[in-house]
Write a protein that holds these residues in place. Sequence first.
Motif, short mmCIF file in Angstrom:
data_model
loop_
_atom_site.label_atom_id
_atom_site.label_comp_id
_atom_site.label_asym_id
_atom_site.label_seq_id
_atom_site.Cartn_x
_atom_site.Cartn_y
_atom_site.Cartn_z
N LYS A 122 -76.37 -91.59 -76.07
CA LYS A 122 -76.47 -93.02 -75.75
C LYS A 122 -75.17 -93.73 -76.10
O LYS A 122 -74.65 -94.53 -75.31
CB LYS A 122 -77.64 -93.66 -76.51
CG LYS A 122 -78.98 -93.37 -75.87
CD LYS A 122 -80.08 -94.12 -76.60
CE LYS A 122 -81.45 -93.72 -76.07
NZ LYS A 122 -82.52 -94.03 -77.03
N THR A 123 -74.67 -93.45 -77.30
CA THR A 123 -73.41 -94.07 -77.72
C THR A 123 -72.28 -93.67 -76.77
O THR A 123 -71.47 -94.52 -76.38
CB THR A 123 -73.03 -93.58 -79.14
OG1 THR A 123 -74.23 -93.42 -79.89
CG2 THR A 123 -72.10 -94.53 -79.83
N LYS B 13 -82.35 -86.24 -71.27
CA LYS B 13 -80.94 -86.64 -71.30
C LYS B 13 -80.36 -86.73 -69.88
O LYS B 13 -79.51 -87.57 -69.60
CB LYS B 13 -80.14 -85.67 -72.18
CG LYS B 13 -80.50 -85.83 -73.65
CD LYS B 13 -79.54 -85.12 -74.59
CE LYS B 13 -79.81 -83.65 -74.64
NZ LYS B 13 -79.11 -83.00 -75.79
N ASN C 290 -85.86 -82.03 -73.92
CA ASN C 290 -84.74 -82.84 -74.37
C ASN C 290 -83.65 -82.95 -73.31
O ASN C 290 -83.13 -84.03 -73.04
CB ASN C 290 -84.15 -82.12 -75.59
CG ASN C 290 -83.84 -83.07 -76.70
OD1 ASN C 290 -83.37 -84.18 -76.42
ND2 ASN C 290 -84.10 -82.66 -77.92
N GLN D 107 -72.56 -95.50 -73.53
CA GLN D 107 -72.20 -96.91 -73.71
C GLN D 107 -70.67 -97.05 -73.80
O GLN D 107 -70.09 -97.95 -73.19
CB GLN D 107 -72.86 -97.45 -75.00
CG GLN D 107 -72.67 -98.94 -75.22
CD GLN D 107 -73.27 -99.78 -74.08
OE1 GLN D 107 -74.37 -99.51 -73.60
NE2 GLN D 107 -72.53 -100.78 -73.62
N PRO E 3 -76.63 -84.75 -78.74
CA PRO E 3 -77.97 -85.19 -79.10
C PRO E 3 -78.23 -86.62 -78.56
O PRO E 3 -77.28 -87.39 -78.40
CB PRO E 3 -77.95 -85.22 -80.63
CG PRO E 3 -76.78 -84.40 -81.04
CD PRO E 3 -75.82 -84.39 -79.91
N VAL E 4 -79.50 -86.93 -78.29
CA VAL E 4 -79.84 -88.15 -77.55
C VAL E 4 -79.13 -89.39 -78.11
O VAL E 4 -78.52 -90.15 -77.34
CB VAL E 4 -81.37 -88.39 -77.56
CG1 VAL E 4 -81.70 -89.72 -76.91
CG2 VAL E 4 -82.06 -87.26 -76.82
N GLU E 5 -79.21 -89.60 -79.42
CA GLU E 5 -78.63 -90.82 -79.97
C GLU E 5 -77.13 -90.88 -79.71
O GLU E 5 -76.57 -91.90 -79.33
CB GLU E 5 -78.92 -90.92 -81.48
CG GLU E 5 -80.34 -91.37 -81.79
CD GLU E 5 -80.81 -92.54 -80.91
OE1 GLU E 5 -80.09 -93.57 -80.88
OE2 GLU E 5 -81.85 -92.42 -80.22
N LYS E 6 -76.51 -89.72 -79.91
CA LYS E 6 -75.07 -89.66 -79.69
C LYS E 6 -74.75 -89.87 -78.21
O LYS E 6 -73.80 -90.55 -77.86
CB LYS E 6 -74.53 -88.31 -80.17
CG LYS E 6 -73.04 -88.30 -80.41
CD LYS E 6 -72.58 -86.96 -80.93
CE LYS E 6 -71.96 -87.10 -82.31
NZ LYS E 6 -71.50 -85.82 -82.84
#
Lengths: 506, 567
Positions: A488-489, A399, A395, A492, A483-486
């Motif tokens: 990414k946000t 990242k 993970n 961005q 965490p990955v999704e966070k």
Amino acid sequence: MQRAAALVRRGCCPGPPGPWRRCRSSAAAEAPAVLQVRPERSRRERILTLESMNPQVKAVEYAVRGPIVLKAGEIELELQRGIKKPFTEVIRANIGDAQAMGQQPITFLRQVMALCTYPNLLDSPSFPEDAKKRARRILQACGGNSLGSYSASQGVNCIREDVAAYITRRDGGVPADPDNIYLTTGASDGITTILKILVSGGGKSRTGVMIPIPQYPLYSAVISELGAVQVNYYLDEENCWALNVQELRRAVREAKEHCDPKVLCIINPGNPTGQVQSRKCIEDVIHFAWEEKLFLLADEKVLSELGPEYSSNVELASFHSTSKGYMGECGYRGGYMEVINLHPEIKGQLVKLLSVRLCPPVSGQAAMDIVVNPPGPGEESFEQFIREKESVLSNLAAKAKLTEDLFNQVPGIRCNPLQGAMYAFPQILLPPRAVEAAQAHNMAPDMFYCMKLLEETGICVVPGSGFGQREGTYHFRMTILPPVEKLKTVLQRVKDFHIQFLGEFA
Amino acid sequence: MGRCELLVKCRGAGVLPKSTCHQAAGVGGAGSAWGWAHISLHSGLGAGGTGLLTGRLKRQRSGSGAEGVRVMAVRAGGHNQAEMNGLKEKVLTLDTMNACVKRVEYAVRGPIVLRALELEQELRQGVKKPFTEVIRANIGDAHAMGQKPITFLRQVLALCVHPGLLNSPDFPEDAKRRAESILQACGGHSLGAYSNSSGIQPIREHVAQYIQRRDGGIPADPNNIFLSTGASDAIVTVLKLLVAGEGRCRTGVLIPIPQYPLYSAALAELNAVQVDYYLDEDRAWALDVAELRRALCQARGHCRPRALCIINPGNPTGQVQTRECIEAVIRFAFEERLFLMADEVYQDNVYAEGSQFHSFKKVLMEMGPPYSTQQELASFHSVSKGYMGECGLRGGYVEVVNMDPAVQQQMQKLMSVRLCPPLPGQVVLDIVVSPPEPSDPSFTQFQAEKQAVLAELAAKAKLTEQVFNEVPGIRCNPVQGAMYSFPRIQLPPRAIHRAKELGLAPDMFFCLRLLEETGICVVPGSGFGQREGTYHFRMTILPAMEKLRPLLEKLSQFHAKFTREYS
């Protein structure tokens, strides 16, 4: 922004003397004018004031928990009170605190810890046998079979033996001696202790300590506190933050004019810079340390393979901790230090110094034991342990890649590959007008940038000025732990912010 | 004629120092070091005993005049040897290291304890000794002496460590509730996250409420509470802030003699000036303001005294200060502009009838202005003592009163460099400051366990005082509080002479012989400081009751035998 600027002025970076600011001239600080502004007339001067306190402590700076983090705390409180912000939570990407970012603890580690804490559980069928076996072994080595007893100052014996065995395995059979292992309260404690012993002399013979720039600010903080001389050597950003012996040579030569350089600190993998040193580079550093008679604070693995001239002479201390790696157990404050080729008398001094603090937390020592002595193949917990460990590490690798790729897509941000550690340290191009605006606020330009980022997006990162950087370049350090999704946000949002910032100050 | 092998501390370049370095009152004496050298000597001591006495002692005179001294091997390694081998001198040697660190001494874990460790090892290897186990009465380490942890405390901690247990029927509801609320306050709901540098916020609030209850409602502000890695950590941090100036302006710190050697060690390390004030042994180790004044006046000639440390209940001396005494000390500190440091880690350990613990904070506040609004105070507490004895978890706190807010920020900054105190220690502290309430399922058991520990300690304090005072040549003040006795021992002139020949402090000589012959490990008074010409040792009252009585008797018999031997 005004409040942020006030916070920074009260706190950090260029500006009038504040608690977080390096205040070099104590004479200036003692100017009587300062005393006259005291409001309460009846109150007499306190005994302990900014003017009368230990000037070396006053000079300490520690950006990772500095003004920007205090501001983040304030914003969190405001959010809790329902104050409207353009974001709903503060994301603390300022510190390598994996579990605070949602990483789950390794089950086996926590099982053993629970068993050690509350030995009644040793009869419980819900714990695996291998966890019980380890807990029993640790408890047997504790006074009164309790984690509540002081351990030997150097750490619990059997844990030091496990650490030595771990190092031996890690280093392909090069033996480590348990007598050279000192368990510590996190790695910070070990680093501070060894530097404390090393610092001596006055004036031009005061001990100089060479540290990389950018560095982890623990080093600069301890150097300030001890009144040692900080000797900077710069890592080569153009070359993936590589360490260059030419640069070491320059730094030591210049330093010799005003201090006695005695210590060379290496951070590998780099913090905040994330590079991993090549073997060739490490060899060069060891040769250099030997020639220049420098005590090494570093990684001992290569040393043993360079032949007896080096392996039996170069003095070295290396550090490890339970806080990073795949376990991320920061709160337990576990760690160890291995010393090599230390004078036997100095080892005595080290034990004596450590004994004044009695012992490192025994719970942290137990956590360290599990890190160095994890379940092996054939043991009940092996598969789950490996699964959890691999999952955390893969993970992090993903990242690291994601962060590098995304940053490099943003105009005005350039990010070296994250070869190791858990941080990105991208360079940001700040337009001249932004630099001017920062100066108008009495802030370092990257502090100005990071404060705005925090106030507009809730993302908390640490400005490069807290780690040191080449004059005129600007960076920030961000952990890759969300965490990955966070993540990414977050990336961005940093991107959007950066573009908007460039527009605003174009 | 016994052959006596000593491991004697020496410093410098491989030559044994000729000067005697007494372990006198000013612990942390000049220029001593901690390197070992082997000295083998034939001597007439220990006649009739095993005769083989190996000790690691403070830097002592090898005694070129003392008969039969033969240097076996001066150092184990070192730069001399390196030079002989044609190798470079090491970067870090006793000569190049930090001189302040070299001066640090810490008797509670000093040479005598290292020797105790060796003896334990020898026993395990089957070496015959006149005893079967080493009894470590040198350090206040309750669990190591068999005291059981408080159940509720460990239950909550286990639940925090492994939240999977929150579903287990084996844990009481109040323990689960407590663990859940602590985890709520942790980053990622895990003990594995860093906390704030000053500690988990709700725990600081609980500490403040605890202080308020303890002090009869006088408010405490959570923002003035800093959690720490045991009390030692907080004490060193506050001292660090206080030390400044050079030469005659260097900060001086008043400490009691006898003292707990953390103080002398920290002052040596920080290169501050230690200013001794003597407790009055003839008045049960009372603190006398006239003596404080004497010490202060003398010190002003060579340093700038800025802080006054008080240990109440006393360590190693076990006295509990009266309220009047505390008031007098506060007035003195205020008049003389001294920052007060109150080491109150034994506040739950008060045994003697008529003795009561008064916190400096409470007395200060009740004295009213200007004291209550201006006198600067730091008070320390720990989870290592009291009834819990959780030494290994390294929990503690400091409360600061009337501290300059700017300095308080500096303290916060300094603590942040070490990131945070260990979370398990913070959890234990939380339970100590907010134990189960009468309506909670764990209340009865918690109280029963707590009272059992404290009642047994009180009985042991009484027993120790009684037995010691029956022995001719031993005199022991009442153990009113804390967990140590610090009896005064008479040593015959010949024993003192013999000790001096060996380059040992006389009470170190006594304690070493005691250890070698009985396995009882106590710390010589010279490690804490004592009036010139008096000799003491510190012994904890922690061994289990059934062990303590024989131990006290053995010790008394040894003293009688030792006295006969040298009279």
